[in-house]
Design a protein around this motif. Structure first.
Motif, PDB file in Angstrom:
ATOM      1  N   TYR A   1     -12.460  -2.265   2.688  1.00  0.00           N
ATOM      2  CA  TYR A   1     -12.484  -1.146   2.970  1.00  0.00           C
ATOM      3  C   TYR A   1     -11.655  -1.276   4.650  1.00  0.00           C
ATOM      4  O   TYR A   1     -11.692  -0.501   5.291  1.00  0.00           O
ATOM      5  N   GLU A   2     -10.482  -2.620   4.675  1.00  0.00           N
ATOM      6  CA  GLU A   2     -10.250  -2.283   5.468  1.00  0.00           C
ATOM      7  C   GLU A   2      -8.788  -2.570   5.551  1.00  0.00           C
ATOM      8  O   GLU A   2      -8.616  -3.811   4.099  1.00  0.00           O
ATOM      9  N   LEU A   3      -7.555  -2.011   5.874  1.00  0.00           N
ATOM     10  CA  LEU A   3      -6.586  -2.084   6.076  1.00  0.00           C
ATOM     11  C   LEU A   3      -5.068  -1.167   6.528  1.00  0.00           C
ATOM     12  O   LEU A   3      -5.448  -1.396   7.577  1.00  0.00           O
ATOM     13  N   VAL A   4      -4.234  -2.238   6.665  1.00  0.00           N
ATOM     14  CA  VAL A   4      -2.597  -2.221   7.530  1.00  0.00           C
ATOM     15  C   VAL A   4      -1.898  -1.835   6.006  1.00  0.00           C
ATOM     16  O   VAL A   4      -1.026  -2.076   5.480  1.00  0.00           O
ATOM     17  N   GLY A   5      -0.887  -0.640   6.515  1.00  0.00           N
ATOM     18  CA  GLY A   5       0.069  -0.057   5.163  1.00  0.00           C
ATOM     19  C   GLY A   5       1.314   0.574   6.132  1.00  0.00           C
ATOM     20  O   GLY A   5       1.384   0.349   7.621  1.00  0.00           O
TER      21      GLY A   5
ATOM     22  N   ARG B   1       1.285   2.253   1.455  1.00  0.00           N
ATOM     23  CA  ARG B   1       1.611   0.805   1.110  1.00  0.00           C
ATOM     24  C   ARG B   1       1.012   0.430   1.963  1.00  0.00           C
ATOM     25  O   ARG B   1       1.335   0.072   2.163  1.00  0.00           O
ATOM     26  N   VAL B   2       0.386  -0.708   0.992  1.00  0.00           N
ATOM     27  CA  VAL B   2      -0.562  -1.748   1.508  1.00  0.00           C
ATOM     28  C   VAL B   2       0.671  -2.507   1.878  1.00  0.00           C
ATOM     29  O   VAL B   2       1.148  -2.952   1.068  1.00  0.00           O
ATOM     30  N   ARG B   3       0.008  -3.319   3.106  1.00  0.00           N
ATOM     31  CA  ARG B   3       0.724  -4.242   3.551  1.00  0.00           C
ATOM     32  C   ARG B   3      -0.540  -5.245   3.601  1.00  0.00           C
ATOM     33  O   ARG B   3       0.014  -6.575   3.224  1.00  0.00           O
ATOM     34  N   ALA B   4      -1.857  -5.450   3.968  1.00  0.00           N
ATOM     35  CA  ALA B   4      -3.038  -6.010   4.613  1.00  0.00           C
ATOM     36  C   ALA B   4      -3.861  -5.764   4.512  1.00  0.00           C
ATOM     37  O   ALA B   4      -4.232  -4.383   5.054  1.00  0.00           O
ATOM     38  N   ILE B   5      -4.717  -6.479   4.075  1.00  0.00           N
ATOM     39  CA  ILE B   5      -6.109  -5.886   3.243  1.00  0.00           C
ATOM     40  C   ILE B   5      -6.997  -7.207   4.561  1.00  0.00           C
ATOM     41  O   ILE B   5      -7.317  -8.083   4.199  1.00  0.00           O
TER      42      ILE B   5
END
Ligand SMILES: NC(=O)c1ccc[n+]([C@@H]2O[C@H](COP(=O)([O-])OP(=O)(O)OC[C@H]3O[C@@H](n4cnc5c(N)ncnc54)[C@H](OP(=O)(O)O)[C@@H]3O)[C@@H](O)[C@H]2O)c1
Length: 323
Positions: free
Chosen positions: A66-70, A36-40
């Motif tokens: 290209y990048e995320l925190v989830g 579940r994506v939180r920040a991109i």
């Protein structure tokens, strides 16, 4: 079927082609994991891809990023750099080797500024340039996303750094000697300051900048190209031509050249990718590298963010959040 949001580009063009649409929430298959994506993290590459100016993303439709925190199903927070674009969405399904756990205490929004820019910087410094403490290096665009990451890691490594930018603001804190690309010729400055040449040149502009950067190298030095973005609107052809030119130049004796493409490196070397991203996230958690979003916007405003970045109304690293 559960639904979620994705930003989709159906035709190449201006920021308005970036549409937020409802899509089926993807389900993981064998060897995959749902996040579940939180920040991109938003990079210049996303804008190039949206306008059709990026060699590695020529197919339509696609989702940029290209990048995320989830968050995994068990609640653990993870960061990742994707081998293929697709981060601007609420849910992603990725290979299970891709997510790297976030260290305790690292803010998810700040962490989203790390993966692509810092993996690129680390790859440039350690894999391709192989620089040592005390080496003099030249960084083209030292205030940009990758350029600032290079400067911060270069400072930790004890490099002597020169960098171009339009303003000195973000350079001196990173220990980079400022060269104003609007009024100064970097080759002349380097010839005066480093008459024996620099050990490494990091270039994302291509064309004449590659030729000048190569001339500024000391014997045995290395020019590393990581983009050919000096002529917006021509970057696909310039990348093909530039990559061939850099390869040919590398055949000449006395100096080295190298090409860095992190999405490919993530895919081809999982161990390097995981170890490096873990190391970078730890450095960010310790405060050894500065991880902070310059601006934060909701995913729903992705098109407006692209417009503002294009017009240089926002500076610093932008993060989109799904909340
Ligand atoms: N190879 C890879 O794996 C990889 C990974 C990430 C990004 N990239 C590529 O790297 C490039 C930079 O990405 P980014 O996200 O760091 O972009 P960015 O944040 O927009 O940074 C680009 C920098 O270039 C500088 N610049 C513009 N014109 C210049 C000139 N004539 N001379 C010197 N500097 C100039 C700008 O400086 P000012 O702001 O001071 O004007 C800006 O800071 C893009 O082409 C991107 O696609 C490649």
């Amino acid at each position: 079927m559960t639904r979620s949001r994705a930003a989709v580009v159906r035709r190449f063009g201006g920021p308005e082609v970036l549409e937020i649409t409802e899509v089926a929430t993807p389900r993981p298959g064998p060897g995959q994991i749902a996040v579940r994506v939180r920040a991109i993290g938003v990079g210049f590459t996303d804008l190039m891809a949206r306008s059709g100016d990026y060699l590695l993303q020529r197919r339509l439709p696609f989702t940029p990023g290209y990048e995320l925190v989830g968050e995994l199903d068990d609640g653990r927070l993870v960061a990742m750099s994707l081998p293929k674009m697709g981060a601007y969405r609420d849910h992603v399904v990725v290979p299970s080797w891709l997510p790297v756990p976030l260290p305790d205490g690292l803010d998810p929004v700040a962490a989203a500024t790390i993966p692509l820019d810092y993996l690129t910087a680390l790859s440039l410094l350690e894999k391709h340039a192989r620089v040592e403490t005390g080496d003099a290096v030249f960084i083209q665009g030292a205030g940009g996303g990758v350029g600032a990451a290079l400067s911060r890691l270069g400072k930790l490594k004890g490099l002597k750094m020169y960098g171009t930018a339009s303003s000195p603001d973000r350079l001196s804190t990173n220990g980079v000697r400022f060269i104003d690309y609007r009024s100064q010729d970097f080759e002349t400055v380097l010839a005066e300051e480093e008459p024996d040449g620099v050990r490494a040149v990091f270039d994302h502009l291509g064309g004449a900048m590659v030729r000048k950067g190569y001339r500024a190298l000391a014997p045995g030095g290395v020019l590393v190209s990581y983009a050919f973005s000096g002529r917006p609107g021509h970057m696909v052809a310039d990348t093909v031509k530039g990559a061939i030119g850099v390869g040919l130049r590398g055949l000449l004796p006395g100096k080295r050249t190298a090409l860095c493409m992190v999405p490919r490196e993530v895919k081809s070397d999982h161990t390097w990718y995981r170890d490096s991203l873990r190391r970078l996230l730890d450095l960010a958690a310790e405060g050894a590298i500065h991880a902070e979003a310059g601006a934060v916007f909701p995913l729903a405003e992705a098109a407006e963010v692209h417009r503002a970045l294009q017009h240089r109304e926002i500076t610093g690293k932008v993060v989109l959040t799904t909340e």
